[in-house]
Design a protein around this motif. Structure first.
Motif, short mmCIF file in Angstrom:
data_model
loop_
_atom_site.label_atom_id
_atom_site.label_comp_id
_atom_site.label_asym_id
_atom_site.label_seq_id
_atom_site.Cartn_x
_atom_site.Cartn_y
_atom_site.Cartn_z
N ILE A 55 0.87 -1.17 0.05
CA ILE A 55 -0.13 0.02 0.02
C ILE A 55 0.78 1.12 -0.15
CG2 ILE A 55 -1.88 -1.01 1.09
CD1 ILE A 55 -0.48 0.77 3.49
N VAL A 56 0.29 2.48 -0.39
CA VAL A 56 0.88 3.61 -0.43
C VAL A 56 -0.23 4.34 0.69
CG1 VAL A 56 1.13 5.74 -1.61
CG2 VAL A 56 1.59 3.87 -2.74
N GLN A 57 0.41 4.90 1.83
CA GLN A 57 -0.29 5.71 2.85
C GLN A 57 -0.13 7.25 2.39
OE1 GLN A 57 0.11 4.84 7.01
NE2 GLN A 57 0.66 6.76 7.25
N LEU A 58 -1.26 7.70 2.34
CA LEU A 58 -1.59 9.02 2.04
C LEU A 58 -2.13 9.84 3.45
CD1 LEU A 58 -1.51 11.50 0.06
CD2 LEU A 58 -3.73 11.15 -0.38
N SER A 59 -1.63 10.78 4.10
CA SER A 59 -2.14 11.33 5.02
C SER A 59 -2.32 12.68 5.16
CB SER A 59 -1.42 10.67 6.46
OG SER A 59 -0.06 11.10 6.34
N SER A 60 -3.08 13.27 5.87
CA SER A 60 -3.11 14.70 6.34
C SER A 60 -2.83 14.67 7.59
CB SER A 60 -4.58 15.57 5.91
OG SER A 60 -5.35 14.72 6.69
N ASN A 61 -1.92 15.80 8.04
CA ASN A 61 -1.46 15.68 9.55
C ASN A 61 -1.72 17.26 10.01
OD1 ASN A 61 -0.04 15.21 11.77
ND2 ASN A 61 1.88 15.52 11.06
N ASN A 62 -2.19 17.33 11.12
CA ASN A 62 -2.32 18.67 11.75
C ASN A 62 -1.77 18.85 13.07
OD1 ASN A 62 -4.58 19.26 9.79
ND2 ASN A 62 -6.01 18.01 11.20
N LEU A 63 -0.75 19.48 13.31
CA LEU A 63 -0.05 19.82 14.54
C LEU A 63 -0.22 21.30 14.76
CD1 LEU A 63 2.01 18.66 16.63
CD2 LEU A 63 3.90 19.72 15.06
N GLU A 64 -1.00 21.44 15.86
CA GLU A 64 -1.78 22.78 16.29
C GLU A 64 -1.17 23.21 17.76
OE1 GLU A 64 -5.51 23.18 13.71
OE2 GLU A 64 -5.68 21.75 15.35
N LEU A 65 -0.57 24.25 17.79
CA LEU A 65 -0.40 24.76 19.07
C LEU A 65 -1.64 25.45 20.21
CD1 LEU A 65 1.74 25.49 21.37
CD2 LEU A 65 1.97 27.79 20.37
N GLN A 66 -1.75 24.72 21.25
CA GLN A 66 -2.82 25.09 21.91
C GLN A 66 -2.52 26.40 22.90
OE1 GLN A 66 -5.93 23.01 21.33
NE2 GLN A 66 -4.34 22.69 19.86
N GLU A 67 -3.74 26.89 23.45
CA GLU A 67 -3.24 28.11 24.24
C GLU A 67 -2.55 27.67 25.72
OE1 GLU A 67 -6.92 30.08 25.67
OE2 GLU A 67 -7.60 30.01 23.66
N ASN A 68 -2.57 26.59 25.93
CA ASN A 68 -1.65 26.05 27.15
C ASN A 68 -0.29 25.82 26.95
OD1 ASN A 68 -1.92 23.65 25.95
ND2 ASN A 68 -2.83 22.67 27.47
N GLY A 69 0.23 25.84 25.50
CA GLY A 69 1.47 25.89 24.94
C GLY A 69 1.89 24.28 24.65
N GLU A 70 0.65 23.44 24.50
CA GLU A 70 1.06 22.15 24.31
C GLU A 70 0.58 21.80 22.86
OE1 GLU A 70 -0.49 19.21 26.91
OE2 GLU A 70 0.36 20.20 28.77
N TYR A 71 1.19 21.01 22.07
CA TYR A 71 0.75 20.70 20.83
C TYR A 71 -0.33 19.52 20.73
CZ TYR A 71 4.16 23.91 18.59
OH TYR A 71 4.69 25.04 18.15
N VAL A 72 -1.21 19.53 20.05
CA VAL A 72 -2.10 18.40 19.58
C VAL A 72 -1.79 18.20 18.26
CG1 VAL A 72 -4.51 18.04 19.39
CG2 VAL A 72 -3.75 19.26 21.32
N GLN A 73 -1.82 16.82 17.86
CA GLN A 73 -1.61 16.38 16.58
C GLN A 73 -2.85 15.26 16.28
OE1 GLN A 73 2.05 14.32 15.96
NE2 GLN A 73 1.93 14.36 13.93
N ASN A 74 -3.23 15.38 14.93
CA ASN A 74 -4.13 14.36 14.61
C ASN A 74 -3.93 14.35 13.06
OD1 ASN A 74 -5.91 16.35 13.15
ND2 ASN A 74 -6.62 17.01 15.09
N MET A 75 -4.14 12.93 12.63
CA MET A 75 -3.98 12.58 11.30
C MET A 75 -4.99 11.87 10.63
SD MET A 75 -0.66 10.17 10.23
CE MET A 75 0.34 11.27 10.78
N THR A 76 -5.25 12.07 9.19
CA THR A 76 -6.44 11.49 8.49
C THR A 76 -5.60 10.50 7.37
OG1 THR A 76 -8.01 13.07 8.94
CG2 THR A 76 -8.31 11.46 6.98
N ILE A 77 -5.84 9.28 7.44
CA ILE A 77 -4.97 8.28 6.39
C ILE A 77 -5.95 7.73 5.60
CG2 ILE A 77 -3.50 6.13 6.84
CD1 ILE A 77 -2.81 7.01 9.40
N GLU A 78 -5.73 7.73 4.31
CA GLU A 78 -6.16 6.78 3.15
C GLU A 78 -4.96 5.81 2.72
OE1 GLU A 78 -9.47 6.96 2.40
OE2 GLU A 78 -9.82 8.65 3.47
N TRP A 79 -5.66 4.69 2.22
CA TRP A 79 -4.39 3.86 1.75
C TRP A 79 -4.78 3.60 0.11
CZ3 TRP A 79 -6.60 2.30 6.71
CH2 TRP A 79 -5.45 2.18 7.60
#
Length: 97
Positions: A55-79
């Motif tokens: 398979i080939v994995q295609l993904s969209s990745n979000n890395l977002e800085l929150q108000e508390n200074g921590e990062y939140v990451q989420n990803m969407t994946i298609e094969w």
């Protein structure tokens, strides 16, 4: 300074490429465009059933800085079928602005 990262990533058999976008909306539109282009070669199986060498994995990745200074990451994946890698890579490189 933008501290958020919005990217599209492609992974196949140890080969990896990534493209960054200025906004989530711009990235989402591009990601959907790539999925539509290769939709006929999409693999619709459960994650545990997928042989990652085929398979080939295609993904969209979000890395977002929150108000508390921590990062939140989420990803969407298609094969997709493994034989689409070169075509998909060429398409993304050609369409990416």
């Amino acid at each position: 300074m933008n501290t958020n990262v919005y990217s599209v990533e492609i992974l196949y058999s140890g080969k990896y490429e990534s493209w960054e976008f200025a906004s989530r909306e711009e990235r989402d539109a591009f990601y959907e465009k790539v999925i539509r282009e290769f939709n006929d070669q999409k693999v619709d199986k459960q994650e545990g059933e997928i042989d990652d060498t085929k398979i080939v994995q295609l993904s969209s990745n979000n890395l977002e800085l929150q108000e508390n200074g921590e990062y939140v990451q989420n990803m969407t994946i298609e094969w997709f079928d493994y034989d689409v890698f070169s075509k998909m890579l060429d398409y993304i490189n050609h369409e990416y602005i």
